[in-house]
Design a protein around this motif. Structure first.
Motif, PDB file in Angstrom:
ATOM      1  N   LYS A  14      -4.032  -5.619 -13.659  1.00 28.29           N
ATOM      2  CA  LYS A  14      -3.504  -5.382 -12.306  1.00 28.29           C
ATOM      3  C   LYS A  14      -3.806  -3.960 -11.834  1.00 28.29           C
ATOM      4  O   LYS A  14      -4.087  -3.718 -10.665  1.00 28.29           O
ATOM      5  CB  LYS A  14      -1.998  -5.651 -12.282  1.00 28.29           C
ATOM      6  N   LYS A  15      -3.753  -3.024 -12.786  1.00 32.54           N
ATOM      7  CA  LYS A  15      -4.086  -1.634 -12.402  1.00 32.54           C
ATOM      8  C   LYS A  15      -5.564  -1.543 -12.012  1.00 32.54           C
ATOM      9  O   LYS A  15      -5.921  -0.805 -11.100  1.00 32.54           O
ATOM     10  CB  LYS A  15      -3.798  -0.683 -13.564  1.00 32.54           C
ATOM     11  N   ILE A  16      -6.417  -2.325 -12.715  1.00 33.92           N
ATOM     12  CA  ILE A  16      -7.844  -2.310 -12.371  1.00 33.92           C
ATOM     13  C   ILE A  16      -8.048  -2.929 -10.979  1.00 33.92           C
ATOM     14  O   ILE A  16      -8.803  -2.404 -10.157  1.00 33.92           O
ATOM     15  CB  ILE A  16      -8.683  -3.040 -13.454  1.00 33.92           C
ATOM     16  N   VAL A  17      -7.302  -4.020 -10.701  1.00 32.61           N
ATOM     17  CA  VAL A  17      -7.393  -4.638  -9.360  1.00 32.61           C
ATOM     18  C   VAL A  17      -6.973  -3.615  -8.304  1.00 32.61           C
ATOM     19  O   VAL A  17      -7.634  -3.442  -7.273  1.00 32.61           O
ATOM     20  CB  VAL A  17      -6.493  -5.906  -9.272  1.00 32.61           C
ATOM     21  N   MET A  18      -5.880  -2.874  -8.575  1.00 32.78           N
ATOM     22  CA  MET A  18      -5.419  -1.856  -7.614  1.00 32.78           C
ATOM     23  C   MET A  18      -6.470  -0.786  -7.406  1.00 32.78           C
ATOM     24  O   MET A  18      -6.717  -0.346  -6.284  1.00 32.78           O
ATOM     25  CB  MET A  18      -4.141  -1.189  -8.123  1.00 32.78           C
ATOM     26  N   HIS A  78      -4.423  -5.707  -3.281  1.00 31.73           N
ATOM     27  CA  HIS A  78      -3.861  -4.375  -3.534  1.00 31.73           C
ATOM     28  C   HIS A  78      -2.320  -4.462  -3.533  1.00 31.73           C
ATOM     29  O   HIS A  78      -1.664  -3.977  -4.463  1.00 31.73           O
ATOM     30  CB  HIS A  78      -4.350  -3.457  -2.417  1.00 31.73           C
ATOM     31  N   ALA A  79      -1.777  -5.124  -2.504  1.00 31.68           N
ATOM     32  CA  ALA A  79      -0.316  -5.253  -2.397  1.00 31.68           C
ATOM     33  C   ALA A  79       0.219  -6.140  -3.520  1.00 31.68           C
ATOM     34  O   ALA A  79       1.241  -5.820  -4.141  1.00 31.68           O
ATOM     35  CB  ALA A  79       0.051  -5.826  -1.023  1.00 31.68           C
ATOM     36  N   TRP A  80      -0.478  -7.253  -3.797  1.00 31.21           N
ATOM     37  CA  TRP A  80      -0.031  -8.171  -4.860  1.00 31.21           C
ATOM     38  C   TRP A  80       0.038  -7.439  -6.206  1.00 31.21           C
ATOM     39  O   TRP A  80       1.032  -7.539  -6.929  1.00 31.21           O
ATOM     40  CB  TRP A  80      -0.983  -9.376  -4.957  1.00 31.21           C
ATOM     41  N   ALA A  81      -1.016  -6.679  -6.535  1.00 29.41           N
ATOM     42  CA  ALA A  81      -1.062  -5.978  -7.824  1.00 29.41           C
ATOM     43  C   ALA A  81       0.082  -4.966  -7.905  1.00 29.41           C
ATOM     44  O   ALA A  81       0.771  -4.867  -8.922  1.00 29.41           O
ATOM     45  CB  ALA A  81      -2.409  -5.297  -8.021  1.00 29.41           C
ATOM     46  N   TYR A  82       0.311  -4.248  -6.792  1.00 26.04           N
ATOM     47  CA  TYR A  82       1.383  -3.238  -6.808  1.00 26.04           C
ATOM     48  C   TYR A  82       2.746  -3.912  -6.991  1.00 26.04           C
ATOM     49  O   TYR A  82       3.546  -3.488  -7.822  1.00 26.04           O
ATOM     50  CB  TYR A  82       1.379  -2.410  -5.510  1.00 26.04           C
ATOM     51  N   LEU A  83       2.976  -4.979  -6.199  1.00 25.45           N
ATOM     52  CA  LEU A  83       4.289  -5.638  -6.256  1.00 25.45           C
ATOM     53  C   LEU A  83       4.531  -6.245  -7.632  1.00 25.45           C
ATOM     54  O   LEU A  83       5.620  -6.132  -8.181  1.00 25.45           O
ATOM     55  CB  LEU A  83       4.394  -6.711  -5.170  1.00 25.45           C
ATOM     56  N   SER A  84       3.496  -6.871  -8.226  1.00 27.10           N
ATOM     57  CA  SER A  84       3.768  -7.479  -9.528  1.00 27.10           C
ATOM     58  C   SER A  84       3.903  -6.423 -10.620  1.00 27.10           C
ATOM     59  O   SER A  84       4.674  -6.613 -11.552  1.00 27.10           O
ATOM     60  CB  SER A  84       2.765  -8.584  -9.886  1.00 27.10           C
ATOM     61  N   LEU A  85       3.225  -5.292 -10.482  1.00 24.99           N
ATOM     62  CA  LEU A  85       3.409  -4.207 -11.462  1.00 24.99           C
ATOM     63  C   LEU A  85       4.815  -3.618 -11.367  1.00 24.99           C
ATOM     64  O   LEU A  85       5.462  -3.377 -12.382  1.00 24.99           O
ATOM     65  CB  LEU A  85       2.377  -3.101 -11.223  1.00 24.99           C
ATOM     66  N   TRP A 177      -5.412   9.770  -7.068  1.00 22.16           N
ATOM     67  CA  TRP A 177      -5.009  10.357  -8.348  1.00 22.16           C
ATOM     68  C   TRP A 177      -4.841   9.262  -9.419  1.00 22.16           C
ATOM     69  O   TRP A 177      -5.403   9.337 -10.509  1.00 22.16           O
ATOM     70  CB  TRP A 177      -3.701  11.113  -8.105  1.00 22.16           C
ATOM     71  N   SER A 178      -4.091   8.183  -9.088  1.00 19.59           N
ATOM     72  CA  SER A 178      -3.849   7.102 -10.050  1.00 19.59           C
ATOM     73  C   SER A 178      -5.126   6.328 -10.346  1.00 19.59           C
ATOM     74  O   SER A 178      -5.351   5.895 -11.466  1.00 19.59           O
ATOM     75  CB  SER A 178      -2.844   6.084  -9.511  1.00 19.59           C
ATOM     76  N   MET A 179      -5.949   6.133  -9.296  1.00 20.62           N
ATOM     77  CA  MET A 179      -7.184   5.367  -9.457  1.00 20.62           C
ATOM     78  C   MET A 179      -8.093   6.044 -10.497  1.00 20.62           C
ATOM     79  O   MET A 179      -8.639   5.391 -11.386  1.00 20.62           O
ATOM     80  CB  MET A 179      -7.853   5.280  -8.082  1.00 20.62           C
ATOM     81  N   LEU A 180      -8.207   7.382 -10.419  1.00 22.04           N
ATOM     82  CA  LEU A 180      -9.049   8.103 -11.375  1.00 22.04           C
ATOM     83  C   LEU A 180      -8.488   7.988 -12.788  1.00 22.04           C
ATOM     84  O   LEU A 180      -9.225   7.892 -13.764  1.00 22.04           O
ATOM     85  CB  LEU A 180      -9.193   9.576 -10.965  1.00 22.04           C
ATOM     86  N   GLN A 181      -7.163   7.947 -12.876  1.00 20.09           N
ATOM     87  CA  GLN A 181      -6.522   7.798 -14.189  1.00 20.09           C
ATOM     88  C   GLN A 181      -6.836   6.407 -14.758  1.00 20.09           C
ATOM     89  O   GLN A 181      -7.252   6.280 -15.903  1.00 20.09           O
ATOM     90  CB  GLN A 181      -5.019   7.968 -14.035  1.00 20.09           C
TER      91      GLN A 181
END
Ligand code: HEM
Length: 222
Positions: A14-18, A78-85, A177-181
């Motif tokens: 999910k983080k990769i999808v985001m 993007h929203a789905w991945a964030y909400l499920s995380l 910032w998070s994407m690079l991480q």
């Protein structure tokens, strides 16, 4: 290798999808911001109208629908991945424990919970305002520059755009910032580079966007 469905159900997936959808959306906002700045050219009105016509006529009119479809899919994922995380980390946390474990709870990370929804409201309003024109009392089909200037002339509308760009700034800052991480630059030696990139990208994009409503308010674009 994990099957795609298993990967999508995992936090890493999910983080990769985001991250990937975040990159697609960031490239879109970068391009859109650069396109808008044509309004400041000496031939701004014609430049912006031609640019709008070019986008609409791309691939015999089908190109814009590919772009719209891709953007809608990217926003949805993007929203789905964030909400499920967040749901997962909220379900896992002990009662009363406030820290969201999938990101460090900095102000910028906490702000994602309200900047995301405000941006969603902004995008719906923005499409009705400058693309469909049904909330724009002086909208004229194809007159992109004129619609922009007359549409942003009422102070509350321009201020709403400025506020939305403030939300975009927080969102891009923490998002970059998070994407690079997520993409592997989590080692402390990359900390400074991640900070510089996130801030530079945020300032470039939101700065480039916000000068447009400000210039309309100041009477520079008319
Ligand atoms: C001050 C900020 C902004 C200004 C002045 C602005 C201006 C415009 C204008 C003039 C159009 C119409 C273009 C045309 O008809 O050819 C447009 C369309 C659009 N804008 Fe913005 N925009 C801003 C911010 C944003 C942001 C932050 C996003 C997304 C996060 C966004 C997403 C879109 C989309 C999706 C379209 C429709 C493209 C299409 O399908 O035709 N805009 N914008």
């Amino acid at each position: 290798m994990a099957a795609p469905a298993t990967l999508l159900n995992s936090s890493v997936g999910k983080k990769i999808v985001m991250a990937i959808t975040g990159i697609v959306l960031s490239l879109f906002v970068l391009g859109h911001m650069a396109g808008n700045l044509q309004a400041f050219l000496p031939n701004g009105p014609e430049a912006l109208d031609h640019y709008g016509a070019f986008l609409r006529e791309l691939l015999h009119g089908t190109g814009i629908w590919f772009v719209r479809g891709a953007l809608l899919l990217a926003v949805g994922l993007h929203a789905w991945a964030y909400l499920s995380l967040t749901q997962k980390s909220w379900a896992a946390r002990p009662k009363g424990y406030q820290v969201n474990d999938f990101e460090e709870a900095t102000f910028a990370s906490r702000s994602m919970r309200w900047t995301g929804p405000i941006l969603a409201v902004f995008i719906v309003y923005h499409l009705m305002h400058l693309t469909v024109g049904n909330v724009h009392p002086r909208f004229v089909e194809g007159k992109v520059y004129q619609n922009l200037v007359t549409g942003l002339a009422p102070v509350p509308v321009a201020l709403f755009y400025v506020l939305a760009m403030g939300c975009l700034a927080f969102h891009l800052w923490h998002g970059a910032w998070s994407m690079l991480q997520t993409l592997g630059l989590s080692h402390p030696k990359y900390l400074a580079a991640r900070k510089v990139f996130a801030i530079a990208f945020t300032v470039l994009v939101t700065g480039g966007f916000v000068v447009v409503p400000l210039a309309v308010l100041a009477g520079v674009l008319k």
